[in-house]
Design a protein around this motif. Sequence first.
Motif, PDB file in Angstrom:
ATOM      1  N   GLN A  49       0.865  -0.975   0.061  1.00 57.41           N
ATOM      2  CA  GLN A  49      -0.105   0.262   0.146  1.00 57.41           C
ATOM      3  C   GLN A  49       1.412   1.653   0.174  1.00 57.41           C
ATOM      4  N   PRO A  50       0.572   2.101  -0.240  1.00 57.28           N
ATOM      5  CA  PRO A  50       1.527   3.413  -0.541  1.00 57.28           C
ATOM      6  C   PRO A  50       1.385   4.010   1.324  1.00 57.28           C
ATOM      7  N   GLY A  51       2.192   5.182   1.225  1.00 58.89           N
ATOM      8  CA  GLY A  51       2.481   5.718   2.278  1.00 58.89           C
ATOM      9  C   GLY A  51       3.883   5.244   2.850  1.00 58.89           C
ATOM     10  N   LEU A  52       4.383   4.827   2.795  1.00 62.89           N
ATOM     11  CA  LEU A  52       6.254   4.244   2.913  1.00 62.89           C
ATOM     12  C   LEU A  52       6.542   5.429   3.017  1.00 62.89           C
ATOM     13  N   LEU A  53       6.334   6.746   2.411  1.00 59.12           N
ATOM     14  CA  LEU A  53       7.226   7.646   2.530  1.00 59.12           C
ATOM     15  C   LEU A  53       6.452   9.013   2.642  1.00 59.12           C
ATOM     16  N   ASP A  54       6.665  10.047   3.517  1.00 63.78           N
ATOM     17  CA  ASP A  54       6.036  10.872   3.359  1.00 63.78           C
ATOM     18  C   ASP A  54       5.772  12.003   2.491  1.00 63.78           C
ATOM     19  N   PRO A  55       4.723  12.527   2.305  1.00 65.34           N
ATOM     20  CA  PRO A  55       4.992  12.875   0.780  1.00 65.34           C
ATOM     21  C   PRO A  55       4.671  15.087   1.526  1.00 65.34           C
ATOM     22  N   ALA A  56       4.612  15.194   2.398  1.00 65.54           N
ATOM     23  CA  ALA A  56       4.531  16.009   3.070  1.00 65.54           C
ATOM     24  C   ALA A  56       6.641  16.648   3.570  1.00 65.54           C
ATOM     25  N   HIS A  57       7.190  16.093   3.540  1.00 62.89           N
ATOM     26  CA  HIS A  57       8.365  15.394   4.301  1.00 62.89           C
ATOM     27  C   HIS A  57       9.331  14.797   3.517  1.00 62.89           C
ATOM     28  N   ALA A  78      12.257  14.800   1.729  1.00 66.37           N
ATOM     29  CA  ALA A  78      14.038  14.419   1.743  1.00 66.37           C
ATOM     30  C   ALA A  78      13.688  13.635   3.093  1.00 66.37           C
ATOM     31  N   ALA A  79      13.082  14.451   4.100  1.00 66.95           N
ATOM     32  CA  ALA A  79      13.270  13.622   5.563  1.00 66.95           C
ATOM     33  C   ALA A  79      13.115  12.148   5.648  1.00 66.95           C
ATOM     34  N   SER A  80      11.926  11.926   5.025  1.00 65.94           N
ATOM     35  CA  SER A  80      11.041  10.856   4.729  1.00 65.94           C
ATOM     36  C   SER A  80      12.587   9.011   3.682  1.00 65.94           C
ATOM     37  N   VAL A 134      15.557   9.773   4.374  1.00 67.66           N
ATOM     38  CA  VAL A 134      16.921  10.220   4.439  1.00 67.66           C
ATOM     39  C   VAL A 134      16.450   8.703   6.144  1.00 67.66           C
ATOM     40  N   LEU A 135      14.864   9.076   6.362  1.00 67.86           N
ATOM     41  CA  LEU A 135      14.895   7.921   8.124  1.00 67.86           C
ATOM     42  C   LEU A 135      14.960   6.833   6.929  1.00 67.86           C
ATOM     43  N   LEU A 136      14.035   6.339   6.128  1.00 62.24           N
ATOM     44  CA  LEU A 136      14.274   5.267   5.919  1.00 62.24           C
ATOM     45  C   LEU A 136      15.601   5.027   4.945  1.00 62.24           C
ATOM     46  N   VAL A 137      15.803   5.461   4.474  1.00 65.71           N
ATOM     47  CA  VAL A 137      17.595   4.684   4.204  1.00 65.71           C
ATOM     48  C   VAL A 137      18.233   4.560   5.602  1.00 65.71           C
ATOM     49  N   VAL A 138      18.299   5.210   6.011  1.00 66.05           N
ATOM     50  CA  VAL A 138      19.516   5.096   7.699  1.00 66.05           C
ATOM     51  C   VAL A 138      17.898   3.994   8.887  1.00 66.05           C
ATOM     52  N   THR A 139      17.020   3.666   8.606  1.00 64.56           N
ATOM     53  CA  THR A 139      16.099   2.639   8.994  1.00 64.56           C
ATOM     54  C   THR A 139      16.488   1.338   8.196  1.00 64.56           C
ATOM     55  N   LEU A 140      16.994   0.803   7.184  1.00 61.54           N
ATOM     56  CA  LEU A 140      17.612   0.196   6.247  1.00 61.54           C
ATOM     57  C   LEU A 140      18.941  -0.748   6.443  1.00 61.54           C
ATOM     58  N   LEU A 141      19.683   0.746   6.473  1.00 68.49           N
ATOM     59  CA  LEU A 141      21.450   1.032   7.099  1.00 68.49           C
ATOM     60  C   LEU A 141      21.236  -0.144   8.064  1.00 68.49           C
ATOM     61  N   ILE A 142      20.264   0.322   9.311  1.00 72.57           N
ATOM     62  CA  ILE A 142      20.468  -0.653  10.336  1.00 72.57           C
ATOM     63  C   ILE A 142      19.841  -1.782  10.574  1.00 72.57           C
ATOM     64  N   ILE A 164      12.745   9.899  16.224  1.00 71.06           N
ATOM     65  CA  ILE A 164      13.095  11.215  16.299  1.00 71.06           C
ATOM     66  C   ILE A 164      12.288  11.704  14.653  1.00 71.06           C
ATOM     67  N   ALA A 165      11.553  10.495  14.328  1.00 71.73           N
ATOM     68  CA  ALA A 165      10.466  10.839  12.591  1.00 71.73           C
ATOM     69  C   ALA A 165       9.518  11.974  13.394  1.00 71.73           C
ATOM     70  N   ALA A 166       9.191  11.304  14.340  1.00 71.34           N
ATOM     71  CA  ALA A 166       8.192  11.915  15.126  1.00 71.34           C
ATOM     72  C   ALA A 166       7.876  12.952  15.260  1.00 71.34           C
ATOM     73  N   VAL A 167       8.753  13.589  16.472  1.00 76.47           N
ATOM     74  CA  VAL A 167       8.979  14.739  16.160  1.00 76.47           C
ATOM     75  C   VAL A 167      10.160  15.642  15.680  1.00 76.47           C
ATOM     76  N   LEU A 168      10.382  14.914  14.572  1.00 77.53           N
ATOM     77  CA  LEU A 168      10.583  15.991  13.362  1.00 77.53           C
ATOM     78  C   LEU A 168       9.371  16.049  12.421  1.00 77.53           C
ATOM     79  N   GLY A 169       8.345  15.701  12.810  1.00 73.43           N
ATOM     80  CA  GLY A 169       7.242  15.542  12.094  1.00 73.43           C
ATOM     81  C   GLY A 169       6.784  15.037  10.991  1.00 73.43           C
ATOM     82  N   VAL A 170       7.950  14.172  10.975  1.00 72.21           N
ATOM     83  CA  VAL A 170       7.653  12.777   9.928  1.00 72.21           C
ATOM     84  C   VAL A 170       7.013  12.101   9.596  1.00 72.21           C
ATOM     85  N   HIS A 171       5.901  11.457   9.348  1.00 68.86           N
ATOM     86  CA  HIS A 171       4.739  10.226   9.224  1.00 68.86           C
ATOM     87  C   HIS A 171       6.138   9.179   8.791  1.00 68.86           C
ATOM     88  N   GLN A 172       6.060   8.664   9.483  1.00 69.79           N
ATOM     89  CA  GLN A 172       6.834   6.951   9.068  1.00 69.79           C
ATOM     90  C   GLN A 172       6.405   5.669  10.092  1.00 69.79           C
TER      91      GLN A 172
END
Length: 162
Positions: free
Chosen positions: A48-56, A58-60, A62-70, A117-125
């Motif tokens: 389903q769609p929603g993997l990335l936050d359309p409002a953020h 670039a930040a979304s 970056v957070l996804l890439v960091v999550t995958l690296l973890i 961190i995503a929540a503090v930045l206001g990025v829906h993850q």
Amino acid sequence: MSGLLNIAVLVAVVAIVFARQFTAQRITSEGRKWWLMPAVLIFMAVRQPGLLDPAHRAASVVLLVVTLLIGLASGAAWAWTTRMWTDENGAVWTKGTWAAAGVWLGGMALRLGLTGIAAVLGVHQGSQAILLSVAAMLLTRAGVTTWRSQGLQQTYRVPVAG
């Protein structure tokens, strides 16, 4: 509903895999479905769609890439902290150690921290990023474990009767 289903699948997979890591498992090349759980997790994450936050966006990303690296780092560390040995027939066995359990818990803590961190930045993850991260961890662990087992199989020598 989708988020709850994702969480239910994630909890089930983590419980199964975590419990199985403390049981000796024979590594076999035929018929083992090592890819099945990661495939289910990936399907659940991208269905389903929603993997990335359309409002953020670039930040979304970056957070996804960091999550995958973890996930990749956790999978590699998990594989390297897993005990491996050969039996008298040359079969390779594996069993998780307490260090491997620590890697699991550390990886989960990092993922939860990143969600905070995503929540503090206001990025829906949503849960989709965590599903992909756990899939990356399982795939990396399988690859490194397979690679390590090949080294053990090459050093195994069949005793010569004589």
